[in-house]
Design a protein around this motif. Structure first.
Motif, mmCIF file in Angstrom:
data_model
loop_
_atom_site.group_PDB
_atom_site.id
_atom_site.type_symbol
_atom_site.label_atom_id
_atom_site.label_comp_id
_atom_site.label_asym_id
_atom_site.label_seq_id
_atom_site.Cartn_x
_atom_site.Cartn_y
_atom_site.Cartn_z
ATOM 1 N N THR A 11 0.826 -1.099 -0.056
ATOM 2 C CA THR A 11 -0.289 -0.269 -0.637
ATOM 3 C C THR A 11 0.848 0.853 -0.005
ATOM 4 O O THR A 11 0.210 2.095 -0.200
ATOM 5 C CB THR A 11 -0.769 -0.299 1.586
ATOM 6 N N TYR A 12 2.009 0.914 0.744
ATOM 7 C CA TYR A 12 2.845 2.243 0.256
ATOM 8 C C TYR A 12 3.361 2.768 -0.923
ATOM 9 O O TYR A 12 3.094 3.643 -1.042
ATOM 10 C CB TYR A 12 3.787 1.889 2.186
ATOM 11 N N THR A 13 3.790 1.293 -1.057
ATOM 12 C CA THR A 13 4.915 1.723 -2.888
ATOM 13 C C THR A 13 3.323 1.985 -3.187
ATOM 14 O O THR A 13 3.969 3.229 -4.332
ATOM 15 C CB THR A 13 4.999 0.234 -2.739
ATOM 16 N N LEU A 14 2.536 1.709 -3.625
ATOM 17 C CA LEU A 14 1.670 2.618 -4.448
ATOM 18 C C LEU A 14 1.011 3.385 -4.316
ATOM 19 O O LEU A 14 1.335 4.348 -5.233
ATOM 20 C CB LEU A 14 0.517 1.856 -3.806
ATOM 21 N N GLU A 15 1.319 3.756 -3.171
ATOM 22 C CA GLU A 15 0.926 5.553 -3.159
ATOM 23 C C GLU A 15 1.717 6.565 -3.432
ATOM 24 O O GLU A 15 1.600 7.352 -3.578
ATOM 25 C CB GLU A 15 -0.197 5.785 -1.460
ATOM 26 N N HIS A 16 3.246 5.647 -3.131
ATOM 27 C CA HIS A 16 4.170 6.586 -3.062
ATOM 28 C C HIS A 16 5.133 6.784 -4.773
ATOM 29 O O HIS A 16 5.955 6.937 -5.045
ATOM 30 C CB HIS A 16 5.747 6.990 -2.455
ATOM 31 N N SER A 17 3.902 5.560 -5.263
ATOM 32 C CA SER A 17 5.045 5.300 -6.819
ATOM 33 C C SER A 17 5.216 5.701 -8.030
ATOM 34 O O SER A 17 4.197 7.656 -7.630
ATOM 35 C CB SER A 17 3.628 4.388 -7.650
ATOM 36 N N ALA A 18 5.106 6.210 -9.407
ATOM 37 C CA ALA A 18 5.602 7.086 -10.536
ATOM 38 C C ALA A 18 4.188 7.584 -10.917
ATOM 39 O O ALA A 18 3.092 8.642 -11.142
ATOM 40 C CB ALA A 18 6.139 6.694 -10.782
ATOM 41 N N ALA A 19 3.238 6.238 -11.109
ATOM 42 C CA ALA A 19 1.749 6.462 -11.572
ATOM 43 C C ALA A 19 0.752 7.231 -10.813
ATOM 44 O O ALA A 19 -0.079 7.932 -10.903
ATOM 45 C CB ALA A 19 1.217 4.955 -11.617
ATOM 46 N N ALA A 20 1.021 7.136 -9.622
ATOM 47 C CA ALA A 20 0.204 8.006 -7.881
ATOM 48 C C ALA A 20 1.007 8.867 -7.941
ATOM 49 O O ALA A 20 -0.015 10.349 -8.411
ATOM 50 C CB ALA A 20 0.831 6.967 -7.132
ATOM 51 N N ALA A 21 1.785 9.440 -8.684
ATOM 52 C CA ALA A 21 2.359 11.122 -8.426
ATOM 53 C C ALA A 21 1.370 11.925 -10.201
ATOM 54 O O ALA A 21 0.956 12.902 -10.287
ATOM 55 C CB ALA A 21 3.412 11.594 -8.853
ATOM 56 N N VAL A 22 1.473 10.888 -10.710
ATOM 57 C CA VAL A 22 0.433 11.313 -11.674
ATOM 58 C C VAL A 22 -1.197 11.520 -11.893
ATOM 59 O O VAL A 22 -1.159 12.421 -12.050
ATOM 60 C CB VAL A 22 0.928 10.873 -12.795
ATOM 61 N N GLY A 23 -1.760 10.502 -11.087
ATOM 62 C CA GLY A 23 -2.840 10.412 -10.606
ATOM 63 C C GLY A 23 -3.296 11.268 -9.701
ATOM 64 O O GLY A 23 -4.399 12.286 -10.077
ATOM 65 N N LYS A 24 -2.614 11.973 -9.270
ATOM 66 C CA LYS A 24 -2.733 13.213 -7.910
ATOM 67 C C LYS A 24 -2.614 13.938 -8.739
ATOM 68 O O LYS A 24 -3.322 15.380 -8.526
ATOM 69 C CB LYS A 24 -1.547 12.229 -7.154
ATOM 70 N N ASP A 77 -10.724 9.319 -7.787
ATOM 71 C CA ASP A 77 -9.858 9.835 -7.065
ATOM 72 C C ASP A 77 -8.470 9.494 -8.134
ATOM 73 O O ASP A 77 -8.109 9.247 -8.941
ATOM 74 C CB ASP A 77 -9.891 9.113 -5.833
ATOM 75 N N TRP A 78 -6.729 9.358 -7.170
ATOM 76 C CA TRP A 78 -5.947 9.058 -8.086
ATOM 77 C C TRP A 78 -5.588 7.859 -8.700
ATOM 78 O O TRP A 78 -5.701 7.445 -9.754
ATOM 79 C CB TRP A 78 -4.710 9.667 -7.635
ATOM 80 N N ARG A 79 -6.332 6.749 -7.987
ATOM 81 C CA ARG A 79 -6.236 5.547 -8.334
ATOM 82 C C ARG A 79 -7.265 5.026 -9.277
ATOM 83 O O ARG A 79 -6.887 4.719 -10.694
ATOM 84 C CB ARG A 79 -6.934 4.881 -7.206
ATOM 85 N N ILE A 80 -8.181 5.518 -9.067
ATOM 86 C CA ILE A 80 -8.986 5.588 -10.815
ATOM 87 C C ILE A 80 -9.135 6.804 -12.423
ATOM 88 O O ILE A 80 -8.614 6.317 -13.084
ATOM 89 C CB ILE A 80 -10.275 6.457 -10.905
ATOM 90 N N ASN A 81 -8.058 7.682 -11.586
ATOM 91 C CA ASN A 81 -6.885 8.296 -13.116
ATOM 92 C C ASN A 81 -5.866 7.306 -13.492
ATOM 93 O O ASN A 81 -5.702 7.677 -14.687
ATOM 94 C CB ASN A 81 -6.589 9.103 -12.321
ATOM 95 N N ILE A 82 -4.860 6.993 -12.590
ATOM 96 C CA ILE A 82 -4.003 6.178 -13.497
ATOM 97 C C ILE A 82 -4.980 4.866 -14.689
ATOM 98 O O ILE A 82 -4.427 4.571 -16.085
ATOM 99 C CB ILE A 82 -3.712 5.093 -11.845
ATOM 100 N N GLY A 83 -6.220 4.776 -13.980
ATOM 101 C CA GLY A 83 -6.513 3.365 -14.957
ATOM 102 C C GLY A 83 -6.939 4.318 -15.966
ATOM 103 O O GLY A 83 -7.363 3.400 -17.353
ATOM 104 N N VAL A 84 -7.969 5.864 -15.900
ATOM 105 C CA VAL A 84 -8.320 6.502 -17.517
ATOM 106 C C VAL A 84 -7.509 6.697 -17.797
ATOM 107 O O VAL A 84 -7.267 6.462 -19.412
ATOM 108 C CB VAL A 84 -8.935 7.470 -16.305
ATOM 109 N N ILE A 85 -5.743 6.735 -17.025
ATOM 110 C CA ILE A 85 -4.753 7.269 -18.225
ATOM 111 C C ILE A 85 -4.111 6.024 -19.097
ATOM 112 O O ILE A 85 -3.954 5.869 -20.062
ATOM 113 C CB ILE A 85 -3.509 8.080 -16.909
#
Length: 649
Positions: free
Chosen positions: A510-523, A535-543
């Protein structure tokens, strides 16, 4: 203009110099592509409505004396082209053109049950002066309906070889294949047919009389069924009921098989986790590849069912009735019936739908239809819809005998069709009025039992294309997404500083996911999608779905596995918002899921479709306009859906 293989070869057939080339010419619905498949052994798409073949295709035919190349050309009613696909036929048969090269001979198909209409094209083909053989198709249909035709007399009247062929007659195909290698011996008419339209009419009548032709009786069974299916009211009701049952079948029949496929991938991922000792490799194989790709492959049963039903509807002849019914609707949005064929093709994939716009005579209509085609619900949206509907509607919710999940899927397909019609109406007016009203022919073939081989080939081709896409585009995107979701991997010191126990794999993931490169883009893009509830997790999927829509499913599978490695199957349903005013609330609430479904209904998330649009228009201007207007439409409609559903839930 495209020059392609049937069967996905991608380029002209490579043959030795001097190999005979034969052009296959015929009116739409004359059995031309079926004959091409029978001769070449390929699996070109066939259909009993015009516009199915819109490009040149080549196939190698092995004859007893050596190979010949047969080139399947788009269906045409005459050599006076009114659309780009008919222009292809005229270009190929024009001896004064250097490119494309003039064929050595012509194989022309005519439907025995509509011979008078077909002979007009034959007169023009014979006037070109190339060695020609006429293949009379549907001779069994002619006999069944008490028609009559003397093939020997027809050959004498035309002055060229004539062969008759009935559906499913392999012996006739073998004889015709042997005939193909003797093009230099094919007779040519001593006196070419006239070219003046009035004189052609007289020539056709004299040929029919000489061939002792008797027009077949009207098919009584077909006439009675059409009395209902083509009725403006009853036909429309039957159409919608058919489509409604169609989606009920997809959910109810596919669900058990889907469960087995899901169990298989869960078991496979468990094996990897148990036997691969290297942590990052186990994560890549288990969560990245098996989890990501498996979460999309689980929808293969639905894809197969979708194409089984479509093939059965096409095989019986019902699709041409649906096209006829929808012609009236197309007229109301300012387009003609040919546009519906392009939109109908888009149900499988927008790319053939965009290519099918070549059958439209008007450049304005072609553009309007091209911009509307991606809104038709293609098979790539199916996995996304099935996943989101499963999150929104429990499988046991029913309205009497009707499953709620299938009903929602039907509404989504209906929404795509209405959106497509509205877009066609809008662009047909924005881009100006089309140039004149040209006639649209839509023949109603008699109802037939679907051919098993045709259905099997259609389903196999669709599944193979899905699997190919899985093994290339989606697999690549899945691996890239795994890397973006896993990097940078936190060091022990960093975990210690954050208060994470390195032995707690769930907390580390969970920590890795929240601080990953994809999370940075999603946020970073959260301000864009927060009004829709994402939220940022759905944004990753949309991108990620910009490469292919199915990638949204695989990405969310990876996000779920990273969020809850112990139970990734249920992770999406239990996922909560991790920050902001909604922190702690469920993430996939009904307003969010409904907004997501509507966003995917309207957004253009397919690079291949944009490339096809660029190829057909010759510029990137229109694909970019399409992407921009569809994204805007998707955002606005998603926002409104979030508001409306939120007000009632």
């Amino acid at each position: 203009m495209s020059h392609e293989h049937h069967g996905g070869g991608g380029g002209p057939v490579a043959v030795a110099e001097g190999t005979p080339r034969i052009a296959l010419v015929g009116s739409p619905n004359s059995g031309k592509s079926t004959l091409f498949n029978a001769l070449s052994g390929l699996h070109a798409k066939t259909g009993n409505y015009p516009g199915v073949t819109v490009a040149r295709y080549e196939g190698l035919v092995q004859t007893p004396a050596g190979p010949v190349v047969v080139e399947d050309l788009p269906g045409a009613y005459s050599l006076d082209p009114i659309s780009p696909d008919e222009q292809v036929v005229d270009d190929v048969l024009d001896p004064e053109r250097q490119i494309p090269a003039t064929p050595d001979a012509v194989l022309a198909t005519v439907d025995a049950t509509t011979l008078r209409r077909s002979l007009g094209l034959i007169a023009q083909v014979l006037s070109v002066g190339l060695p020609t053989t006429v293949v009379v198709t549907f001779t069994d249909e002619l006999a069944r309906r008490h028609g009559r035709l003397d093939l020997v007399a027809l050959e004498r009247a035309l002055g060229v070889p004539v062969r008759g062929i009935a559906a499913g007659d392999p012996r006739a195909v073998v004889e015709l294949r042997a005939h193909l290698n003797h093009t230099h011996h094919w007779d040519r008419p001593v006196i070419p047919p006239p070219t003046d339209p009035d004189e052609v009419s007289g020539w056709v009548s004299s040929v029919l009389e000489s061939a002792d032709y008797r027009v077949p009786d009207i098919d009584g069974r077909t006439q009675k069924i059409d009395g209902v299916l083509l009725h403006p009211v009853w036909g429309t009701i039957v159409f919608f009921v058919t489509m409604f049952l169609f989606f009920q079948v997809i959910f109810t029949v596919a669900a058990p098989v889907q469960g087995l496929v899901q169990s298989f991938f869960d078991w496979l991922a468990g094996l990897v986790q148990a036997y691969v000792p290297i942590g990052w490799l186990a994560g890549l194989l288990g969560q990245g590849i098996i989890g990501g790709v498996g979460s999309v492959l689980v929808f293969l049963p639905q894809i197969a069912l979708l194409f089984i039903v479509i093939s059965l509807l096409e095989g019986t002849g019902y699709m041409s009735r649906a096209a006829f019914l929808m012609d009236r609707v197309m007229a109301k949005v300012g387009l003609e019936g040919r546009a519906f064929v392009a939109l109908l093709s888009s149900l499988a994939c927008a790319i053939p739908g965009i290519m099918a716009t070549r059958s439209l005579p008007s450049a304005k209509d072609r553009l309007a239809t091209m911009l509307a085609a991606p809104l038709m619900t293609c098979s790539a949206r199916l996995p996304v819809y099935v996943m989101l509907i499963s999150l929104l509607v429990p499988s046991d919710v029913r309205f009497g005998p009707v499953g709620a999940q299938g009903a929602v899927m039907f509404l989504l397909y209906l929404g795509g069709a209405f959106a497509s019609m509205g877009t066609a109406w809008f662009f047909s007016r924005v881009t100006g009025r089309r140039q004149g009203q040209l006639p649209f022919y839509m023949e109603m073939p008699p109802y037939r039992m679907p051919r098993l081989a045709t259905v099997v080939h259609a389903v196999w081709d669709a599944c193979a294309a899905f699997l190919k896409k899985m093994s290339t585009v989606i697999l690549s995107a899945t691996v890239v997404m795994w890397l973006l979701l896993s990097l940078p991997m936190p060091s022990a010191a960093r975990l210690d500083a954050a208060g994470i126990n390195p032995a707690d794999s769930g907390a580390v993931a969970t920590y890795t996911l929240e601080h990953s490169a994809a999370a940075a883009v999603g946020k970073a893009i959260e301000p864009v999608f927060t009004p829709l509830g994402f939220d940022w997790r759905i944004n990753i999927g949309v991108i990620s779905s910009l490469t292919a829509r199915e990638t949204f499913v695989s990405t969310m599978g990876q996000v779920a596995a990273a969020s809850d490695p112990s139970n990734p199957g249920d992770a999406l349903t239990t996922m909560t918002v991790d920050h902001g005013p909604r922190a702690g609330e469920p993430l996939f609430t009904p307003p969010v899921v409904a907004s997501l479904m509507v966003f995917f209904l309207f957004a253009l998330q397919c690079m291949a479709t944009m490339a096809a649009m660029r190829r057909e228009t010759g510029t990137w201007k229109w694909p970019l306009i399409a992407w921009a207007y569809m994204f805007t439409l998707a955002w606005v409609m998603g926002f409104l859906t979030h508001l409306v559903v939120g007000a009632f839930v």
